[in-house]
Design an enzyme around this catalytic site. Structure first.
Site, PDB file in Angstrom:
ATOM      1  N   GLN A 111       2.845   9.983   1.187  1.00  0.00           N
ATOM      2  CA  GLN A 111       4.139   9.295   1.195  1.00  0.00           C
ATOM      3  C   GLN A 111       4.984   9.654  -0.017  1.00  0.00           C
ATOM      4  OE1 GLN A 111       2.252   5.291   2.217  1.00  0.00           O
ATOM      5  NE2 GLN A 111       4.305   5.152   3.110  1.00  0.00           N
ATOM      6  N   HIS A 141      -2.431   7.324   7.149  1.00  0.00           N
ATOM      7  CA  HIS A 141      -1.501   8.263   6.501  1.00  0.00           C
ATOM      8  C   HIS A 141      -2.217   9.538   6.047  1.00  0.00           C
ATOM      9  CE1 HIS A 141       2.415   6.375   6.258  1.00  0.00           C
ATOM     10  NE2 HIS A 141       1.898   5.244   5.819  1.00  0.00           N
ATOM     11  N   CYS A 161       6.413  -0.117   7.099  1.00  0.00           N
ATOM     12  CA  CYS A 161       5.938   1.012   6.307  1.00  0.00           C
ATOM     13  C   CYS A 161       7.068   1.468   5.387  1.00  0.00           C
ATOM     14  CB  CYS A 161       5.506   2.150   7.223  1.00  0.00           C
ATOM     15  SG  CYS A 161       4.884   3.606   6.378  1.00  0.00           S
ATOM     16  N   LEU A 162       6.708   1.793   4.148  1.00  0.00           N
ATOM     17  CA  LEU A 162       7.721   2.263   3.210  1.00  0.00           C
ATOM     18  C   LEU A 162       8.345   3.579   3.652  1.00  0.00           C
ATOM     19  CD1 LEU A 162       5.919   1.347  -0.138  1.00  0.00           C
ATOM     20  CD2 LEU A 162       7.696   0.063   1.071  1.00  0.00           C
ATOM     21  N   HIS A 217      -4.039   1.082   7.779  1.00  0.00           N
ATOM     22  CA  HIS A 217      -2.694   1.666   7.782  1.00  0.00           C
ATOM     23  C   HIS A 217      -2.622   2.827   6.792  1.00  0.00           C
ATOM     24  CE1 HIS A 217       1.863   1.213   7.876  1.00  0.00           C
ATOM     25  NE2 HIS A 217       1.671   1.967   6.800  1.00  0.00           N
ATOM     26  N   GLU A 218      -3.087   2.610   5.571  1.00  0.00           N
ATOM     27  CA  GLU A 218      -3.002   3.656   4.547  1.00  0.00           C
ATOM     28  C   GLU A 218      -3.931   4.829   4.851  1.00  0.00           C
ATOM     29  OE1 GLU A 218      -0.495   3.607   2.666  1.00  0.00           O
ATOM     30  OE2 GLU A 218      -0.007   1.529   3.079  1.00  0.00           O
ATOM     31  N   GLY A 247       0.832  -1.194   0.000  1.00  0.00           N
ATOM     32  CA  GLY A 247       0.000   0.000   0.000  1.00  0.00           C
ATOM     33  C   GLY A 247       0.863   1.240   0.000  1.00  0.00           C
TER      34      GLY A 247
END
Length: 161
Positions: free
Chosen positions: A51, A137, A91-92, A133-134, A46
């Site tokens: 991000q 953000h 997480c990226l 999670h997304e 995701g």
């Protein structure tokens, strides 16, 4: 389509609340394509627009499930959340780190797809975790804010030859 720079923890853009998308534009179409390319290049499941430095309420998700397929969620809103799961998340935007997080095990989301048609997505387990999670953000929340205990270092994935 292009790979965009993933913003990392400490970048103030990750702590800002994103603005809703009012209409689809060619630039947003390109952003969505770039987000998928960037997510796949980084081996993620995701990616949220902040991000990659864009403060819009857009996320892309692919949990590699043929029944679900890749998802574009624009202006997503969780309508239902129930059950509970606790598991390791990464997480990226926090490369090389992971931690235990408790999330709902089932969610129902209302959003718009890339054609700005309203959709509903129901997810359990990994998909529910990825959605939550997304969506965090989009409100400037990072998973590390919800970690049980401490973050820990994880080994990078092995490079394929």
């Amino acid at each position: 389509m292009a790979i965009r720079k993933i913003r990392e923890d400490g970048d103030e853009v990750l702590r800002k609340v994103c603005k809703p998308v009012k209409e689809m534009t060619p630039r947003l179409e390109e952003l969505i394509d770039d987000m998928f390319d960037t997510m796949y290049e980084a081996s993620g499941v995701g990616l949220a627009a902040p991000q990659v430095g864009i403060l819009r309420r857009i996320v892309v998700i692919d949990v590699y499930d043929d029944e679900v397929g890749p998802l574009v969620l624009i202006n997503p809103e969780i309508l239902e959340a129930d059950g509970e799961q606790t598991g390791e998340e990464g997480c990226l935007s926090l490369p090389g780190l992971a931690g235990e997080v408790t999330r709902p095990n089932h969610v129902v989301v209302k959003a718009y797809d890339r054609n700005m048609d309203e959709i509903r997505v129901e997810g359990t387990e990994l998909l529910a975790r990825a959605i939550c999670h997304e969506l965090d953000h989009l409100d400037g929340i990072l998973y590390k804010d919800k970690v049980i205990g401490n973050l820990h270092h994880v080994a990078p994935p092995e490079e394929e030859e």
